[in-house]
Design an enzyme around this catalytic site. Structure first.
Site, PDB file in Angstrom:
ATOM      1  N   TYR A 148      -2.657   2.313  -5.210  1.00 61.45           N
ATOM      2  CA  TYR A 148      -1.336   2.623  -5.773  1.00 61.45           C
ATOM      3  C   TYR A 148      -0.368   1.538  -5.342  1.00 61.45           C
ATOM      4  O   TYR A 148      -0.339   1.160  -4.168  1.00 61.45           O
ATOM      5  CB  TYR A 148      -0.848   3.982  -5.273  1.00 61.45           C
ATOM      6  N   ASP A 241      -0.867  -6.098  -1.315  1.00 59.47           N
ATOM      7  CA  ASP A 241       0.188  -5.088  -1.270  1.00 59.47           C
ATOM      8  C   ASP A 241       0.157  -4.461   0.128  1.00 59.47           C
ATOM      9  O   ASP A 241      -0.646  -3.569   0.398  1.00 59.47           O
ATOM     10  CB  ASP A 241      -0.038  -4.035  -2.362  1.00 59.47           C
ATOM     11  N   LYS A 269       8.367   0.146   3.625  1.00 61.04           N
ATOM     12  CA  LYS A 269       8.203   1.176   4.654  1.00 61.04           C
ATOM     13  C   LYS A 269       8.677   0.733   6.041  1.00 61.04           C
ATOM     14  O   LYS A 269       9.863   0.763   6.352  1.00 61.04           O
ATOM     15  CB  LYS A 269       6.748   1.657   4.666  1.00 61.04           C
TER      16      LYS A 269
HETATM   17  P1  KE4 Z   1       7.856   2.843  -3.036  1.00 62.93           P
HETATM   18  O1  KE4 Z   1       8.324   2.366  -4.402  1.00 62.93           O
HETATM   19  O2  KE4 Z   1       7.491   4.314  -3.052  1.00 62.93           O
HETATM   20  O3  KE4 Z   1       8.809   2.452  -1.906  1.00 62.93           O
HETATM   21  O4  KE4 Z   1       6.501   2.018  -2.684  1.00 62.93           O
HETATM   22  C1  KE4 Z   1       5.428   2.098  -3.600  1.00 62.93           C
HETATM   23  C2  KE4 Z   1       4.141   1.744  -2.885  1.00 62.93           C
HETATM   24  C3  KE4 Z   1       3.617   0.476  -3.071  1.00 62.93           C
HETATM   25  N1  KE4 Z   1       2.475   0.096  -2.454  1.00 62.93           N
HETATM   26  C4  KE4 Z   1       1.806   0.950  -1.638  1.00 62.93           C
HETATM   27  C5  KE4 Z   1       0.536   0.492  -0.986  1.00 62.93           C
HETATM   28  C6  KE4 Z   1       2.311   2.253  -1.412  1.00 62.93           C
HETATM   29  O5  KE4 Z   1       1.616   3.102  -0.605  1.00 62.93           O
HETATM   30  C7  KE4 Z   1       3.497   2.662  -2.031  1.00 62.93           C
HETATM   31  C8  KE4 Z   1       4.081   4.043  -1.851  1.00 62.93           C
HETATM   32  N2  KE4 Z   1       3.294   4.953  -1.078  1.00 62.93           N
HETATM   33  C9  KE4 Z   1       3.481   6.361  -1.346  1.00 62.93           C
HETATM   34  C10 KE4 Z   1       2.534   7.161  -0.457  1.00 62.93           C
HETATM   35  N3  KE4 Z   1       1.179   6.989  -0.794  1.00 62.93           N
HETATM   36  C11 KE4 Z   1       4.893   6.777  -1.164  1.00 62.93           C
HETATM   37  C12 KE4 Z   1       5.116   8.284  -1.165  1.00 62.93           C
HETATM   38  C13 KE4 Z   1       5.706   8.768  -2.447  1.00 62.93           C
HETATM   39  O6  KE4 Z   1       5.297   8.277  -3.533  1.00 62.93           O
HETATM   40  O7  KE4 Z   1       6.557   9.671  -2.371  1.00 62.93           O
END
Ligand code: KE4
Length: 432
Positions: A148, A241, A269
């Site tokens: 993801y 990523d 994060k």
């Molecule tokens: P954000 O747009 O949510 O800040 O980041 C997206 C993203 C990009 N790359 C990786 C490897 C990620 O894990 C994420 C976001 N992770 C999720 C949890 N698996 C965020 C939690 C959520 O979607 O509420």
């Protein structure tokens, strides 16, 4: 922990939330759809503990989905943000602090020459993809099933049919034409990547160097190195990523841990320790293509926000200056893995723990999970029972079998031992 008295009950707040916010939450996984029941409504958190409006407390392993590596309400981070707030929350102009944080990030992350601040991981990955397409003049990209990278259209694609599968939309609203520019490969399967390279001219390969969004799935020996070689051979951009792994698995993230250098890296994060901040960066020849230095457009009102930068500087300065923080988190995470693995053997149940550093997942399957298709063997109902038993007993895991738990420096020995006891009982309840 001082906090205002609960102003409402959990049920009352969630009912109001559902009236004005889709699903009552601002990110789907928070609705607890995969595990059932209504989600908690957080009042406050401190260290490893989260407290809801009804006064219930949990040992938290969501850890803001990996962001708060120093624990909730870390005193240093809180003070830094408070001090920055008093000087103004946003200027929309350059500040020295964002330069200092960029210099620190470039120093910490091995492959970075330059970096651009954005406000979310999604912004970081979508911008890195645009940059890779501009740099190569190619349109097709390769991602991995189960990885993801945020919710930009090019990433919301599912594997289509056929060997080198051109993506099909994984969400309404994603145009077929755009989804078809994303090719799906299988994690830890270099042959599937080679097939995709044979199918189209590839702008970029984007990968979670440790997968955390299908549960925790480590890269097998040679996998990341193989991606590096293929991208170099084809003149394609390798994007790590590291939104989840950055600054978590090592000061320099997974690329430091595994010794493989991507061309571009996305970060999030930990970089803001829970205050919205993210970044993308990499080789100077690529980053110099980004506006206004170059012609690849990308912008953001709150990019380099002073509060997020203050939190990030405090956090990364600590992580850079105190590498023993990683040793402590590793020791506690290894203890969790050992304790839970021993419990699984003693209970003789089909479950396993997969871990890289402070990222870990309890899969309800005794088969190794090395790519997304392997998660089919996991019993999702058993996971829901496991999660609920733990939740009712005061341990808060990520509410999905396809997520990763995160240990922080605030999870102390006694907390870890108590967690093992609680999760052992939860495993037993899940399978009886
Ligand atoms: P954000 O747009 O949510 O800040 O980041 C997206 C993203 C990009 N790359 C990786 C490897 C990620 O894990 C994420 C976001 N992770 C999720 C949890 N698996 C965020 C939690 C959520 O979607 O509420």
């Amino acid at each position: 922990m001082t906090h205002p008295l609960p102003h409402s009950t959990r049920a009352g707040v969630y009912e109001r939330a559902c009236a004005v916010m889709p699903g009552g939450v601002n990110s789907p996984v928070r609705a607890f759809g995969a595990v059932g029941g209504n989600p908690p409504v957080v009042e406050a958190a401190s260290g490893s503990i989260v407290r809801d409006v009804d006064g219930r407390e949990w040992i938290d392993y969501i850890s803001s989905w990996g962001a708060v590596i120093l624990g909730h309400a870390d005193p240093g981070v809180v003070a830094a943000v408070q001090e920055a707030t008093a000087r103004g929350t946003s200027f929309g102009l350059l500040t020295e602090a964002e330069v200092a944080l960029a210099e620190l990030v470039v120093d910490m992350v091995p492959s970075l020459d330059m970096v651009r601040w954005v406000s979310s991981g999604t912004e970081a990955t979508m911008s890195a993809l645009r940059l890779a397409r501009a740099a190569t003049g190619r349109d097709h990209v390769i991602k991995f099933s189960g990885c993801y990278h945020g919710h930009a259209d090019s990433f919301l694609v599912a594997a289509g049919s056929g060997a080198a599968t051109h993506g099909t939309p994984d969400s309404p609203g994603v145009p077929d034409a755009l989804a078809g520019l994303t090719l799906l490969a299988r994690y830890n399967d270099l042959n599937s990547v080679a097939l995709a390279f044979e199918a189209e001219p590839i702008a970029a390969v984007i990968v979670e160097p440790v997968a955390g969004n299908m549960g925790c799935v480590p890269p097998e020996t040679g996998f990341l190195e193989g991606l590096r070689e293929m991208c170099t051979e084809h003149g394609s951009i390798l994007i790590f990523d590291e939104v989840m792994t950055g600054f978590r698995l090592a000061p320099g993230g997974a690329q430091e841990l595994f010794g493989v250098l991507p061309d571009l890296t996305t970060l999030g994060k930990v970089i803001g320790h829970g205050v919205p901040a993210a970044a993308y960066g990499g080789r100077a020849d690529l980053m110099s293509l980004v506006s206004p230095a170059g012609s690849v457009y990308q912008a953001g009102t709150l990019a380099g926000n002073p509060l997020a930068v203050a939190a990030g500087l405090c956090t990364l300065q600590r992580l850079a200056a105190e590498p023993e923080i990683y040793d402590e988190i590793e020791r506690h995470s290894a203890r969790l893995e050992d304790g839970l693995s021993d419990a699984i053997v003693a209970l003789d149940i089909p479950a396993r723990v997969q871990r890289v550093g402070s990222m870990w997942t309890v899969f309800m399957s005794d088969m190794p999970v090395r790519e997304f298709a392997d998660t089919d063997a996991a019993d999702l109902d058993a996971f829901a029972r496991f999660f609920t038993a733990a939740y009712e007993d005061g341990v808060l895991l990520p509410p999905s079998a396809f997520e990763t738990a995160f240990t922080t420096s605030a999870h102390e020995d006694d907390t870890v031992e108590h967690t093992i006891d609680v999760l052992t009982r939860a495993l037993d309840r899940a399978w009886t």
